[in-house]
Design a protein around this motif. Sequence first.
Motif, PDB file in Angstrom:
ATOM      1  N   SER A  88      -2.704  15.595 -13.158  1.00 52.06           N
ATOM      2  CA  SER A  88      -3.376  16.816 -13.605  1.00 52.06           C
ATOM      3  C   SER A  88      -2.502  18.039 -13.319  1.00 52.06           C
ATOM      4  CB  SER A  88      -4.712  16.979 -12.870  1.00 52.06           C
ATOM      5  OG  SER A  88      -5.387  15.749 -12.792  1.00 52.06           O
ATOM      6  N   PRO A  89      -2.485  19.007 -14.241  1.00 47.52           N
ATOM      7  CA  PRO A  89      -1.589  20.160 -14.102  1.00 47.52           C
ATOM      8  C   PRO A  89      -2.136  21.255 -13.191  1.00 47.52           C
ATOM      9  CG  PRO A  89      -2.777  20.326 -16.164  1.00 47.52           C
ATOM     10  CD  PRO A  89      -3.195  19.021 -15.534  1.00 47.52           C
ATOM     11  N   VAL A  90      -2.434  20.929 -11.918  1.00 47.53           N
ATOM     12  CA  VAL A  90      -2.875  21.934 -10.957  1.00 47.53           C
ATOM     13  C   VAL A  90      -1.930  21.891  -9.768  1.00 47.53           C
ATOM     14  CG1 VAL A  90      -4.695  22.674  -9.382  1.00 47.53           C
ATOM     15  CG2 VAL A  90      -5.288  21.821 -11.655  1.00 47.53           C
ATOM     16  N   ARG A  91      -1.182  22.946  -9.545  1.00 50.05           N
ATOM     17  CA  ARG A  91      -0.240  23.017  -8.426  1.00 50.05           C
ATOM     18  C   ARG A  91      -0.930  23.567  -7.181  1.00 50.05           C
ATOM     19  NH1 ARG A  91       4.610  26.580 -10.265  1.00 50.05           N
ATOM     20  NH2 ARG A  91       2.853  27.876 -10.933  1.00 50.05           N
ATOM     21  N   SER A  92      -0.391  23.214  -6.011  1.00 50.34           N
ATOM     22  CA  SER A  92      -0.955  23.680  -4.755  1.00 50.34           C
ATOM     23  C   SER A  92      -0.673  25.166  -4.560  1.00 50.34           C
ATOM     24  CB  SER A  92      -0.361  22.880  -3.591  1.00 50.34           C
ATOM     25  OG  SER A  92      -0.956  23.256  -2.373  1.00 50.34           O
ATOM     26  N   VAL A  93      -1.745  25.948  -4.383  1.00 51.01           N
ATOM     27  CA  VAL A  93      -1.634  27.404  -4.237  1.00 51.01           C
ATOM     28  C   VAL A  93      -2.588  27.865  -3.138  1.00 51.01           C
ATOM     29  CG1 VAL A  93      -1.906  29.640  -5.368  1.00 51.01           C
ATOM     30  CG2 VAL A  93      -1.033  27.688  -6.676  1.00 51.01           C
ATOM     31  N   TRP A  94      -2.119  28.784  -2.289  1.00 51.11           N
ATOM     32  CA  TRP A  94      -2.967  29.385  -1.262  1.00 51.11           C
ATOM     33  C   TRP A  94      -3.262  30.830  -1.635  1.00 51.11           C
ATOM     34  CZ3 TRP A  94      -4.861  27.329   3.385  1.00 51.11           C
ATOM     35  CH2 TRP A  94      -4.433  26.022   3.674  1.00 51.11           C
ATOM     36  N   LYS A 127      -4.684  25.453  10.646  1.00 54.67           N
ATOM     37  CA  LYS A 127      -4.231  26.589   9.832  1.00 54.67           C
ATOM     38  C   LYS A 127      -5.349  27.085   8.928  1.00 54.67           C
ATOM     39  CE  LYS A 127      -1.131  27.730   5.974  1.00 54.67           C
ATOM     40  NZ  LYS A 127      -0.116  27.206   5.023  1.00 54.67           N
ATOM     41  N   LEU A 128      -6.036  26.157   8.284  1.00 51.35           N
ATOM     42  CA  LEU A 128      -7.105  26.546   7.369  1.00 51.35           C
ATOM     43  C   LEU A 128      -8.270  27.176   8.128  1.00 51.35           C
ATOM     44  CD1 LEU A 128      -8.406  26.688   4.612  1.00 51.35           C
ATOM     45  CD2 LEU A 128      -9.029  24.280   4.816  1.00 51.35           C
ATOM     46  N   MET A 129      -8.603  26.630   9.279  1.00 52.07           N
ATOM     47  CA  MET A 129      -9.711  27.204  10.049  1.00 52.07           C
ATOM     48  C   MET A 129      -9.376  28.626  10.510  1.00 52.07           C
ATOM     49  SD  MET A 129     -12.319  25.170  10.084  1.00 52.07           S
ATOM     50  CE  MET A 129     -13.315  25.683  11.483  1.00 52.07           C
ATOM     51  N   GLN A 131      -7.330  30.697   8.947  1.00 49.53           N
ATOM     52  CA  GLN A 131      -7.383  31.540   7.756  1.00 49.53           C
ATOM     53  C   GLN A 131      -8.834  31.835   7.362  1.00 49.53           C
ATOM     54  OE1 GLN A 131      -4.897  30.078   4.615  1.00 49.53           O
ATOM     55  NE2 GLN A 131      -4.428  32.130   3.893  1.00 49.53           N
ATOM     56  N   MET A 132      -9.703  30.855   7.547  1.00 47.94           N
ATOM     57  CA  MET A 132     -11.128  31.085   7.296  1.00 47.94           C
ATOM     58  C   MET A 132     -11.676  32.148   8.237  1.00 47.94           C
ATOM     59  SD  MET A 132     -12.842  29.592   4.870  1.00 47.94           S
ATOM     60  CE  MET A 132     -14.474  29.805   5.569  1.00 47.94           C
ATOM     61  N   ARG A 133     -11.320  32.055   9.515  1.00 49.74           N
ATOM     62  CA  ARG A 133     -11.830  33.029  10.483  1.00 49.74           C
ATOM     63  C   ARG A 133     -11.402  34.446  10.084  1.00 49.74           C
ATOM     64  NH1 ARG A 133     -14.191  32.866  15.286  1.00 49.74           N
ATOM     65  NH2 ARG A 133     -13.975  30.591  15.416  1.00 49.74           N
ATOM     66  N   GLU A 134     -10.132  34.601   9.718  1.00 47.17           N
ATOM     67  CA  GLU A 134      -9.637  35.919   9.303  1.00 47.17           C
ATOM     68  C   GLU A 134     -10.306  36.366   8.004  1.00 47.17           C
ATOM     69  OE1 GLU A 134      -5.408  35.924   8.997  1.00 47.17           O
ATOM     70  OE2 GLU A 134      -5.108  35.055  10.998  1.00 47.17           O
ATOM     71  N   GLY A 135     -10.436  35.431   7.064  1.00 50.83           N
ATOM     72  CA  GLY A 135     -11.003  35.775   5.766  1.00 50.83           C
ATOM     73  C   GLY A 135     -12.465  36.160   5.850  1.00 50.83           C
ATOM     74  N   VAL A 136     -13.249  35.393   6.594  1.00 51.38           N
ATOM     75  CA  VAL A 136     -14.680  35.692   6.720  1.00 51.38           C
ATOM     76  C   VAL A 136     -14.867  37.042   7.410  1.00 51.38           C
ATOM     77  CG1 VAL A 136     -16.848  34.971   7.781  1.00 51.38           C
ATOM     78  CG2 VAL A 136     -15.378  33.270   6.696  1.00 51.38           C
ATOM     79  N   ALA A 137     -14.094  37.297   8.469  1.00 50.38           N
ATOM     80  CA  ALA A 137     -14.207  38.574   9.177  1.00 50.38           C
ATOM     81  C   ALA A 137     -13.862  39.736   8.256  1.00 50.38           C
ATOM     82  CB  ALA A 137     -13.295  38.575  10.401  1.00 50.38           C
ATOM     83  N   ALA A 138     -12.812  39.586   7.444  1.00 56.26           N
ATOM     84  CA  ALA A 138     -12.396  40.655   6.537  1.00 56.26           C
ATOM     85  C   ALA A 138     -13.443  40.903   5.454  1.00 56.26           C
ATOM     86  CB  ALA A 138     -11.048  40.301   5.904  1.00 56.26           C
ATOM     87  N   ILE A 139     -14.036  39.840   4.937  1.00 61.15           N
ATOM     88  CA  ILE A 139     -15.066  39.985   3.899  1.00 61.15           C
ATOM     89  C   ILE A 139     -16.302  40.663   4.482  1.00 61.15           C
ATOM     90  CG2 ILE A 139     -16.692  38.700   2.448  1.00 61.15           C
ATOM     91  CD1 ILE A 139     -14.407  36.603   2.104  1.00 61.15           C
ATOM     92  N   ARG A 140     -16.734  40.213   5.645  1.00 58.30           N
ATOM     93  CA  ARG A 140     -17.944  40.779   6.255  1.00 58.30           C
ATOM     94  C   ARG A 140     -17.763  42.255   6.606  1.00 58.30           C
ATOM     95  NH1 ARG A 140     -21.716  37.118   8.527  1.00 58.30           N
ATOM     96  NH2 ARG A 140     -21.874  38.336  10.449  1.00 58.30           N
ATOM     97  N   ALA A 141     -16.515  42.646   6.893  1.00 62.54           N
ATOM     98  CA  ALA A 141     -16.242  44.052   7.200  1.00 62.54           C
ATOM     99  C   ALA A 141     -16.188  44.917   5.948  1.00 62.54           C
ATOM    100  CB  ALA A 141     -14.915  44.169   7.962  1.00 62.54           C
ATOM    101  N   ALA A 142     -15.917  44.291   4.792  1.00 60.58           N
ATOM    102  CA  ALA A 142     -15.675  45.063   3.577  1.00 60.58           C
ATOM    103  C   ALA A 142     -16.843  45.096   2.611  1.00 60.58           C
ATOM    104  CB  ALA A 142     -14.444  44.494   2.852  1.00 60.58           C
ATOM    105  N   VAL A 143     -17.717  44.074   2.641  1.00 59.05           N
ATOM    106  CA  VAL A 143     -18.752  43.983   1.616  1.00 59.05           C
ATOM    107  C   VAL A 143     -19.979  43.277   2.182  1.00 59.05           C
ATOM    108  CG1 VAL A 143     -17.756  41.831   0.707  1.00 59.05           C
ATOM    109  CG2 VAL A 143     -19.213  43.206  -0.757  1.00 59.05           C
TER     110      VAL A 143
END
Length: 337
Positions: A88-94, A127-129, A131-143
């Motif tokens: 399938s034509p889906v490349r790994s992207v972060w 690594k993913l956990m 990134q989740m911690r940083e991402g959730v904190a940033a989202i909750r602070a912004a919206v």
Amino acid sequence: MTAQVTGTDILDVAREQVLERGVPLTQEQIEQVLRTGDDQLQALLALAHEVRLKYQGPSVEVEGIVSLKTGGCPEDCHFCSQSGQFTSPVRSVWLNIPELVRAAKATAATGASEFCIVAAVRGPDDKLMEQMREGVAAIRAAVDINVAASLGMLSREQVADLVDMGVHRYNHNLEAGRSYFPQVVTTHSFDERWDTCLMVKESGMELCCGGLVGMGETLEQRAELAAQLSELEPHEVPLNFLNPRPGTPFGDLEPMETGDALRTIAAFRLALPRTILRYAGGRELTLGDLGTREGLLGGINAVIVGNYLTTLGRDPREDLALLDELEMPIKALNDTF
């Protein structure tokens, strides 16, 4: 000899059992609903809509999703173009944190109350956990929006970490009923998925757990999936319809017929009267505009707006306009807990 139940009979049974008493259909009864004829379809959808209104009310929960990590998944889910085992034509992207926040803001701007972060992995690593911690904190602070996650199979420690981050709901689909699951996935078991779902429920997070229909399963196996979801009692069930992806083992299957898809929606509602039932992937291909409307009048009370993980969805404005036309209010953020 067991007496044959007609379409009219099973609708009468469902009206008394589900609508009047709130008791979900059994697996055998779900099979009977899935076998009703086209002449019974409108009556079936009307009954499912009555059940939805009685136990869920008229409002619709709106959600957006975004992929934090796309492609390169080690699992072999036969419907999924994100598997690293297929052509399938889906490349790994972060995705980075600012992009996550922008996606969350765009989702909130539609009126959605839920934003789900998804990663194509067997389960999250350190690594993913982080990134989740940083991402959730940033989202909750912004919206102001609830944050959900879908990161594959979890350990108890990871479940506790997600609760600590403030993740509101966790998605982990069964995908298929137990008997058909080995035909869909071979790199992990049905029980592994089930165990993650139980840990999520025990943690206090809301559990979002659904499946995918139209993968070659029999009607009996489709009913089995609905019955097993009913046994699990998730807060929400996303109902996906196979959108065959090139390069996957299921890439050559024909999309489900619209009538069968609508019967499936109604059957799942009658199996899950008190559960949020959400339109998810594949509805655009399987149902089209008219079928999408009929499903909203046949048991559905939640939608994913915008695009999915690797396939395109409807323009969010089209869905929001349809909800307005049907006089179905969007569930407010403070009503989603």
